[in-house]
Design a protein around this motif. Structure first.
Motif, PDB file in Angstrom:
ATOM      1  N   MET A  62       0.831  -1.200   0.000  1.00 20.46           N
ATOM      2  CA  MET A  62       0.000   0.000   0.000  1.00 20.46           C
ATOM      3  C   MET A  62       0.873   1.262   0.000  1.00 20.46           C
ATOM      4  O   MET A  62       0.594   2.215  -0.717  1.00 20.46           O
ATOM      5  N   ARG A  63       1.919   1.253   0.808  1.00 19.36           N
ATOM      6  CA  ARG A  63       2.803   2.417   0.900  1.00 19.36           C
ATOM      7  C   ARG A  63       3.561   2.650  -0.403  1.00 19.36           C
ATOM      8  O   ARG A  63       3.819   3.774  -0.798  1.00 19.36           O
ATOM      9  N   SER A  64       3.900   1.558  -1.083  1.00 22.05           N
ATOM     10  CA  SER A  64       4.615   1.656  -2.357  1.00 22.05           C
ATOM     11  C   SER A  64       3.675   1.845  -3.539  1.00 22.05           C
ATOM     12  O   SER A  64       4.137   1.951  -4.673  1.00 22.05           O
ATOM     13  N   LYS A  65       2.383   1.843  -3.271  1.00 18.16           N
ATOM     14  CA  LYS A  65       1.353   1.974  -4.305  1.00 18.16           C
ATOM     15  C   LYS A  65       1.477   0.880  -5.355  1.00 18.16           C
ATOM     16  O   LYS A  65       1.389   1.130  -6.554  1.00 18.16           O
ATOM     17  N   LEU A  66       1.719  -0.337  -4.900  1.00 12.53           N
ATOM     18  CA  LEU A  66       1.794  -1.490  -5.790  1.00 12.53           C
ATOM     19  C   LEU A  66       0.467  -2.236  -5.733  1.00 12.53           C
ATOM     20  O   LEU A  66       0.292  -3.171  -4.965  1.00 12.53           O
ATOM     21  N   TRP A  67      -0.484  -1.785  -6.532  1.00 15.22           N
ATOM     22  CA  TRP A  67      -1.807  -2.395  -6.558  1.00 15.22           C
ATOM     23  C   TRP A  67      -1.814  -3.546  -7.551  1.00 15.22           C
ATOM     24  O   TRP A  67      -1.018  -3.581  -8.489  1.00 15.22           O
ATOM     25  N   PRO A  68      -2.734  -4.489  -7.380  1.00 15.52           N
ATOM     26  CA  PRO A  68      -2.865  -5.552  -8.388  1.00 15.52           C
ATOM     27  C   PRO A  68      -3.195  -4.949  -9.756  1.00 15.52           C
ATOM     28  O   PRO A  68      -3.969  -3.993  -9.849  1.00 15.52           O
ATOM     29  N   PHE A  69      -2.595  -5.478 -10.786  1.00 16.85           N
ATOM     30  CA  PHE A  69      -2.813  -5.073 -12.177  1.00 16.85           C
ATOM     31  C   PHE A  69      -2.336  -3.647 -12.460  1.00 16.85           C
ATOM     32  O   PHE A  69      -2.767  -3.028 -13.416  1.00 16.85           O
ATOM     33  N   LYS A  70      -1.439  -3.128 -11.638  1.00 18.23           N
ATOM     34  CA  LYS A  70      -0.918  -1.783 -11.853  1.00 18.23           C
ATOM     35  C   LYS A  70       0.105  -1.818 -12.983  1.00 18.23           C
ATOM     36  O   LYS A  70       0.944  -2.710 -13.051  1.00 18.23           O
ATOM     37  N   LYS A  71       0.043  -0.833 -13.846  1.00 15.82           N
ATOM     38  CA  LYS A  71       0.991  -0.734 -14.944  1.00 15.82           C
ATOM     39  C   LYS A  71       2.365  -0.347 -14.386  1.00 15.82           C
ATOM     40  O   LYS A  71       2.475   0.499 -13.506  1.00 15.82           O
ATOM     41  N   ALA A  72       3.398  -0.954 -14.919  1.00 17.72           N
ATOM     42  CA  ALA A  72       4.762  -0.676 -14.460  1.00 17.72           C
ATOM     43  C   ALA A  72       5.142   0.771 -14.746  1.00 17.72           C
ATOM     44  O   ALA A  72       4.746   1.334 -15.764  1.00 17.72           O
ATOM     45  N   GLU A  73       5.911   1.371 -13.855  1.00 17.29           N
ATOM     46  CA  GLU A  73       6.301   2.765 -13.988  1.00 17.29           C
ATOM     47  C   GLU A  73       7.765   2.934 -14.378  1.00 17.29           C
ATOM     48  O   GLU A  73       8.296   4.033 -14.307  1.00 17.29           O
ATOM     49  N   ASN A  74       8.416   1.877 -14.759  1.00 21.16           N
ATOM     50  CA  ASN A  74       9.833   1.955 -15.106  1.00 21.16           C
ATOM     51  C   ASN A  74       9.993   2.712 -16.425  1.00 21.16           C
ATOM     52  O   ASN A  74       9.521   2.258 -17.457  1.00 21.16           O
ATOM     53  N   PRO A  75      10.660   3.870 -16.408  1.00 15.47           N
ATOM     54  CA  PRO A  75      10.741   4.680 -17.626  1.00 15.47           C
ATOM     55  C   PRO A  75      11.739   4.163 -18.668  1.00 15.47           C
ATOM     56  O   PRO A  75      11.653   4.533 -19.823  1.00 15.47           O
ATOM     57  N   ASP A  76      12.670   3.325 -18.262  1.00 20.52           N
ATOM     58  CA  ASP A  76      13.676   2.818 -19.197  1.00 20.52           C
ATOM     59  C   ASP A  76      13.985   1.373 -18.834  1.00 20.52           C
ATOM     60  O   ASP A  76      14.394   1.082 -17.704  1.00 20.52           O
ATOM     61  N   VAL A  77      13.809   0.472 -19.788  1.00 20.05           N
ATOM     62  CA  VAL A  77      13.974  -0.951 -19.513  1.00 20.05           C
ATOM     63  C   VAL A  77      15.422  -1.314 -19.153  1.00 20.05           C
ATOM     64  O   VAL A  77      15.672  -2.322 -18.502  1.00 20.05           O
TER      65      VAL A  77
END
Length: 176
Positions: free
Chosen positions: A121-136
């Motif tokens: 919850m603190r990291s805002k890692l919800w189920p089915f959340k789209k990844a926020e990594n800007p560069d692979v």
């Protein structure tokens, strides 16, 4: 709302660490840093506040201990007392040594499971959340420092970041 940020890519964690210190000294606001592995001391170099997760873990353990005491008192003493091995179940205190393993296990169970939920919850890692990594590349061998442009000159900030050892500097329109 779109805001402009600069992504500076580094290939060495020591160079990144020095660049973070230099950027903080120059009063640039570092939005986020993406790394392929944890970098020791990076949180302190970024000026992040210490985590309070240990306090919540302790509180969750106390809740687990309280739940175990109430549960065992109700189940084994009040609701369904049984004579097990010749030990009468008239009071919780007399039988507490037998309850210690259950108290320990529920303390650990509550602390561990509630900490996982709190972390997500603190990291805002919800189920089915789209990844926020800007560069692979940051999942393999590169480090990315994201700096808010705000009121700074883009050319001046880009030159500053290249002088800190960035191999690539890009201006990005970040969608919030």
């Amino acid at each position: 709302m779109a805001s402009k940020v600069i992504h500076a890519i580094y290939t060495d964690d020591d160079v990144l660490m020095q660049a973070v210190k230099d950027a903080r000294k120059a009063h640039y606001h570092i939005g986020e840093i993406y790394t392929p592995f944890p970098v020791h001391g990076l949180d302190k170099a970024m000026g992040l506040a210490p985590t309070r997760l240990a306090i919540t873990s302790f509180i969750y353990g106390i809740i687990g201990l309280a739940v175990s005491i109430v549960m065992m008192n109700y189940i084994m003493i009040e609701d369904w007392p049984q004579d097990i091995g010749g030990k009468p179940s008239f009071s919780y205190i007399q039988n507490m040594p037998a309850f210690v393993p259950v108290m320990f296990e529920l303390t650990v169970f509550f602390a561990a499971h509630l900490m996982v939920i709190t972390f997500y919850m603190r990291s805002k890692l919800w189920p089915f959340k789209k990844a926020e990594n800007p560069d692979v590349r940051t999942t393999d061998d590169h480090f990315l420092m994201e700096i808010d442009v705000e009121n700074h000159s883009v050319e001046e900030l880009s030159k500053f970041l290249q002088n800190t050892g960035a191999i690539e500097v890009n201006l990005i329109d970040k969608q919030e």
